[in-house]
Design an enzyme around this catalytic site. Structure first.
Site, PDB file in Angstrom:
ATOM      1  N   HIS A  64       4.161  11.240  94.495  1.00 58.74           N
ATOM      2  CA  HIS A  64       5.157  11.478  95.533  1.00 58.74           C
ATOM      3  C   HIS A  64       5.256  10.308  96.528  1.00 58.74           C
ATOM      4  O   HIS A  64       4.320   9.559  96.727  1.00 58.74           O
ATOM      5  CB  HIS A  64       4.845  12.776  96.280  1.00 58.74           C
ATOM      6  CG  HIS A  64       3.517  12.757  96.957  1.00 58.74           C
ATOM      7  ND1 HIS A  64       2.333  12.909  96.274  1.00 58.74           N
ATOM      8  CD2 HIS A  64       3.194  12.583  98.248  1.00 58.74           C
ATOM      9  CE1 HIS A  64       1.334  12.838  97.122  1.00 58.74           C
ATOM     10  NE2 HIS A  64       1.817  12.637  98.327  1.00 58.74           N
ATOM     11  N   ALA A  73      -2.311   3.724  96.939  1.00 57.49           N
ATOM     12  CA  ALA A  73      -1.566   4.554  97.886  1.00 57.49           C
ATOM     13  C   ALA A  73      -1.092   3.734  99.075  1.00 57.49           C
ATOM     14  O   ALA A  73      -1.834   2.930  99.632  1.00 57.49           O
ATOM     15  CB  ALA A  73      -2.440   5.704  98.355  1.00 57.49           C
ATOM     16  N   LYS A  76      -2.662  -6.689  97.778  1.00 53.12           N
ATOM     17  CA  LYS A  76      -3.502  -7.763  97.242  1.00 53.12           C
ATOM     18  C   LYS A  76      -4.277  -7.207  96.050  1.00 53.12           C
ATOM     19  O   LYS A  76      -4.554  -6.008  95.980  1.00 53.12           O
ATOM     20  CB  LYS A  76      -4.479  -8.245  98.304  1.00 53.12           C
ATOM     21  CG  LYS A  76      -3.811  -8.922  99.473  1.00 53.12           C
ATOM     22  CD  LYS A  76      -4.850  -9.390 100.475  1.00 53.12           C
ATOM     23  CE  LYS A  76      -4.210 -10.194 101.563  1.00 53.12           C
ATOM     24  NZ  LYS A  76      -3.641  -9.457 102.625  1.00 53.12           N
TER      25      LYS A  76
END
Length: 181
Positions: A101, A145, A165
């Site tokens: 999501h 995330a 990164k």
């Protein structure tokens, strides 16, 4: 069939109906792929396509998933959680890709990265990740995330942060289950 296999590990009428009725990500995928198929069929363009497009639009608002029917997507798409998923129609998505999501695969209109993302095979995109512009996500990569990806991601790389990164080269093994062929 490949999308259903990613959800259940097997393909049968019983599995289809269970996931179609109770799994929003799978239901959206079925309507999206059906709509895309009917759009290019001469016999259905003015008959069934408008009805299925209407159902797809209703699913967009109900589940918060926006993936246009003309988006190029390989077999085995898995939408883990629904809500806040936006994919630009010009994005290219490989096979066995996982969405969660709050993700965005967006278009950039100017500059050296003008265009939409290209997602490789076996890619896991975690909650809240944003990939905007002509960014290439290599096969087997993971986007963490809430990461904001501003550069190409090599194969089997795990990226995270703002801007994203490379954190490791362990790849998506263990995140992508039941690979469809």
């Amino acid at each position: 069939k490949a999308d259903l296999f990613r959800y259940d590990g097997k393909v049968s009428a019983k599995c289809f109906w269970r996931h179609f009725l109770f799994t929003p990500g799978y239901k959206y995928t079925v309507w999206m792929r059906t709509c895309g198929y009917l759009k290019v069929q001469g016999w259905a363009k003015w008959t069934l396509y408008p009805l299925v497009k209407y159902i797809l639009l209703r699913c967009r608002y109900k589940y918060g998933i926006v993936i246009p029917e003309y988006t190029v997507i390989g077999p085995g798409l898995f939408i883990n959680r629904f809500g806040g998923i936006y994919v630009n129609g010009d994005a290219i998505i490989g096979s066995n890709v996982n969405f969660t999501h709050g993700i965005m695969l967006g278009q950039q209109n100017r500059g050296p990265l003008a265009g939409s993302p290209i997602v490789g095979d076996r890619v896991f995109i975690a909650a809240g990740a944003k990939i905007i512009g002509r960014i290439k996500l290599g096969d087997g990569s993971v986007v963490g995330a809430n990461a904001v990806v501003t550069k190409d991601v090599p194969e089997n790389a795990v990226v995270g942060g703002i801007p994203a990164k490379v954190l490791s080269l362990k790849g998506s093994e263990g995140y992508i289950n039941r690979l469809a062929t």
